[in-house]
Design a protein around this motif. Structure first.
Motif, mmCIF file in Angstrom:
data_model
loop_
_atom_site.group_PDB
_atom_site.id
_atom_site.type_symbol
_atom_site.label_atom_id
_atom_site.label_comp_id
_atom_site.label_asym_id
_atom_site.label_seq_id
_atom_site.Cartn_x
_atom_site.Cartn_y
_atom_site.Cartn_z
ATOM 1 N N TRP A 1 0.807 -1.219 0.000
ATOM 2 C CA TRP A 1 0.000 0.000 0.000
ATOM 3 C C TRP A 1 0.845 1.276 0.000
ATOM 4 O O TRP A 1 0.311 2.355 0.236
ATOM 5 C CB TRP A 1 -0.950 0.018 1.190
ATOM 6 C CG TRP A 1 -2.117 -0.917 1.042
ATOM 7 C CD1 TRP A 1 -2.643 -1.400 -0.121
ATOM 8 C CD2 TRP A 1 -2.902 -1.463 2.089
ATOM 9 N NE1 TRP A 1 -3.706 -2.228 0.145
ATOM 10 C CE2 TRP A 1 -3.891 -2.284 1.497
ATOM 11 C CE3 TRP A 1 -2.883 -1.349 3.476
ATOM 12 C CZ2 TRP A 1 -4.838 -2.973 2.230
ATOM 13 C CZ3 TRP A 1 -3.827 -2.043 4.219
ATOM 14 C CH2 TRP A 1 -4.797 -2.840 3.593
ATOM 15 N N ARG B 1 -7.943 9.624 -4.019
ATOM 16 C CA ARG B 1 -8.515 8.425 -4.645
ATOM 17 C C ARG B 1 -8.967 7.419 -3.589
ATOM 18 O O ARG B 1 -10.042 6.835 -3.681
ATOM 19 C CB ARG B 1 -7.483 7.793 -5.586
ATOM 20 C CG ARG B 1 -8.003 6.591 -6.366
ATOM 21 C CD ARG B 1 -6.902 5.915 -7.171
ATOM 22 N NE ARG B 1 -5.869 5.308 -6.337
ATOM 23 C CZ ARG B 1 -5.988 4.119 -5.733
ATOM 24 N NH1 ARG B 1 -7.066 3.409 -5.866
ATOM 25 N NH2 ARG B 1 -5.000 3.647 -4.996
ATOM 26 N N ARG B 2 -8.155 7.235 -2.547
ATOM 27 C CA ARG B 2 -8.506 6.287 -1.478
ATOM 28 C C ARG B 2 -9.639 6.825 -0.607
ATOM 29 O O ARG B 2 -10.481 6.062 -0.137
ATOM 30 C CB ARG B 2 -7.274 5.984 -0.619
ATOM 31 C CG ARG B 2 -6.158 5.297 -1.361
ATOM 32 C CD ARG B 2 -6.483 3.885 -1.744
ATOM 33 N NE ARG B 2 -6.179 3.029 -0.615
ATOM 34 C CZ ARG B 2 -6.464 1.738 -0.568
ATOM 35 N NH1 ARG B 2 -7.041 1.148 -1.569
ATOM 36 N NH2 ARG B 2 -6.166 1.031 0.490
ATOM 37 N N ALA C 1 -12.070 8.722 -1.715
ATOM 38 C CA ALA C 1 -13.272 8.490 -2.533
ATOM 39 C C ALA C 1 -13.662 7.013 -2.498
ATOM 40 O O ALA C 1 -14.857 6.673 -2.437
ATOM 41 C CB ALA C 1 -13.033 8.956 -3.967
ATOM 42 N N GLN C 2 -12.671 6.128 -2.533
ATOM 43 C CA GLN C 2 -12.942 4.695 -2.475
ATOM 44 C C GLN C 2 -13.594 4.325 -1.139
ATOM 45 O O GLN C 2 -14.567 3.559 -1.105
ATOM 46 C CB GLN C 2 -11.636 3.933 -2.659
ATOM 47 C CG GLN C 2 -11.780 2.448 -2.818
ATOM 48 C CD GLN C 2 -10.427 1.801 -3.095
ATOM 49 O OE1 GLN C 2 -9.431 2.077 -2.406
ATOM 50 N NE2 GLN C 2 -10.387 0.944 -4.103
ATOM 51 N N ASP D 1 -15.383 6.280 0.739
ATOM 52 C CA ASP D 1 -16.755 6.799 0.684
ATOM 53 C C ASP D 1 -17.655 5.878 -0.126
ATOM 54 O O ASP D 1 -18.799 5.608 0.272
ATOM 55 C CB ASP D 1 -16.774 8.212 0.091
ATOM 56 C CG ASP D 1 -16.268 9.270 1.053
ATOM 57 O OD1 ASP D 1 -16.311 9.034 2.289
ATOM 58 O OD2 ASP D 1 -15.816 10.331 0.578
ATOM 59 N N THR D 2 -17.157 5.393 -1.251
ATOM 60 C CA THR D 2 -17.943 4.478 -2.084
ATOM 61 C C THR D 2 -18.269 3.211 -1.316
ATOM 62 O O THR D 2 -19.414 2.740 -1.311
ATOM 63 C CB THR D 2 -17.183 4.146 -3.386
ATOM 64 O OG1 THR D 2 -17.004 5.353 -4.126
ATOM 65 C CG2 THR D 2 -17.940 3.132 -4.236
ATOM 66 N N TRP D 3 -17.264 2.641 -0.664
ATOM 67 C CA TRP D 3 -17.497 1.429 0.123
ATOM 68 C C TRP D 3 -18.501 1.681 1.245
ATOM 69 O O TRP D 3 -19.383 0.862 1.481
ATOM 70 C CB TRP D 3 -16.187 0.920 0.716
ATOM 71 C CG TRP D 3 -15.270 0.255 -0.255
ATOM 72 C CD1 TRP D 3 -15.615 -0.409 -1.414
ATOM 73 C CD2 TRP D 3 -13.859 0.162 -0.164
ATOM 74 N NE1 TRP D 3 -14.494 -0.901 -2.024
ATOM 75 C CE2 TRP D 3 -13.397 -0.563 -1.286
ATOM 76 C CE3 TRP D 3 -12.928 0.629 0.751
ATOM 77 C CZ2 TRP D 3 -12.050 -0.853 -1.506
ATOM 78 C CZ3 TRP D 3 -11.583 0.353 0.532
ATOM 79 C CH2 TRP D 3 -11.158 -0.384 -0.579
ATOM 80 N N SER E 1 -22.009 1.663 0.103
ATOM 81 C CA SER E 1 -22.478 0.451 -0.567
ATOM 82 C C SER E 1 -23.169 -0.442 0.463
ATOM 83 O O SER E 1 -23.103 -0.182 1.662
ATOM 84 C CB SER E 1 -21.297 -0.305 -1.186
ATOM 85 O OG SER E 1 -20.553 -0.975 -0.179
ATOM 86 N N THR F 1 -12.739 -6.818 -9.024
ATOM 87 C CA THR F 1 -12.141 -5.649 -9.659
ATOM 88 C C THR F 1 -11.772 -5.981 -11.094
ATOM 89 O O THR F 1 -11.598 -7.154 -11.456
ATOM 90 C CB THR F 1 -10.899 -5.197 -8.873
ATOM 91 O OG1 THR F 1 -10.054 -6.323 -8.691
ATOM 92 C CG2 THR F 1 -11.275 -4.639 -7.520
ATOM 93 N N ASN G 1 -13.550 -7.414 -1.601
ATOM 94 C CA ASN G 1 -12.840 -6.263 -2.153
ATOM 95 C C ASN G 1 -11.863 -5.646 -1.161
ATOM 96 O O ASN G 1 -10.890 -5.013 -1.559
ATOM 97 C CB ASN G 1 -13.825 -5.187 -2.595
ATOM 98 C CG ASN G 1 -14.768 -5.675 -3.659
ATOM 99 O OD1 ASN G 1 -15.931 -5.920 -3.378
ATOM 100 N ND2 ASN G 1 -14.282 -5.842 -4.868
#
Length: 177
Positions: A40, A50-51, A53-54, A56-58, A61, A83, A97
């Motif tokens: 990582w 980017r992470r 936002a990821q 937040d998306t997770w 969901s 993915t 994921n």
């Protein structure tokens, strides 16, 4: 082993994005202290748009689950679809994921408990296959950990990253009885 009466697994939600980032940041910091920066990198996830936002998306969901001791999230599991960089499954599956645990509670089988929850979710959905991918570089310790959890190596892969070293990955699968 964590006492099953104190560890619970609950669904996540939008308010849990900071907990995901905290877990990722702590895991990254621990990996750095171990000299394992290939997985990582060295920077906190919370400093990478980017992470963030990821996360937040997770959190928004229906695939986020948190392992909680008291009120404290000590692990996160995200299930959904594979993915784009891994070979597609040839049958319906539940895909892991994200799996990350709080290193302050290492050795308490929190990751194993979250993977058992993923298996339960798959069974509830009538699925016989759970897959996950992970970092396969370094000494391969993470791949071996998943194997100890009942997963079998299937497809190795490499993620090409502009301006950075390629990221070696391994897909693992677990058949459910």
């Amino acid at each position: 082993m964590t006492d099953a009466q104190t560890l619970s697994v609950r669904p996540g939600g939008p308010a849990d994005a900071p907990a995901i980032l905290r877990l990722l940041d702590a895991a990254t910091a621990w990996l750095v202290t171990q000299g394992r920066t290939g997985q990582w990198g060295t920077e906190p996830a919370s400093a990478d748009p980017r992470r963030v936002a990821q996360a937040d998306t997770w959190a928004n969901s229906d695939g986020l689950w948190l392992a909680v001791l008291g009120d404290r999230p000590v692990g996160a599991l995200v299930v959904g679809t594979a993915t784009e960089y891994v070979p597609a499954a040839t049958e319906p599956e539940l895909y892991v994921n994200l799996l990350v645990t709080d290193r302050a509670y290492a050795g308490r089988a929190i990751g194993g408990r979250l993977l058992a929850h993923a298996a339960d979710l798959a069974r509830e959905r009538g699925l016989d296959l759970v897959r996950v991918d992970c970092y396969a570089g370094g000494d391969g310790a993470l791949v071996r950990w998943y194997e100890r959890q009942g997963f079998t190596r299937t497809d190795p892969f490499t993620v090409r990253r502009p301006g950075r070293d390629p990221w070696p990955g391994q897909v693992l699968a677990r058949r459910l009885p």
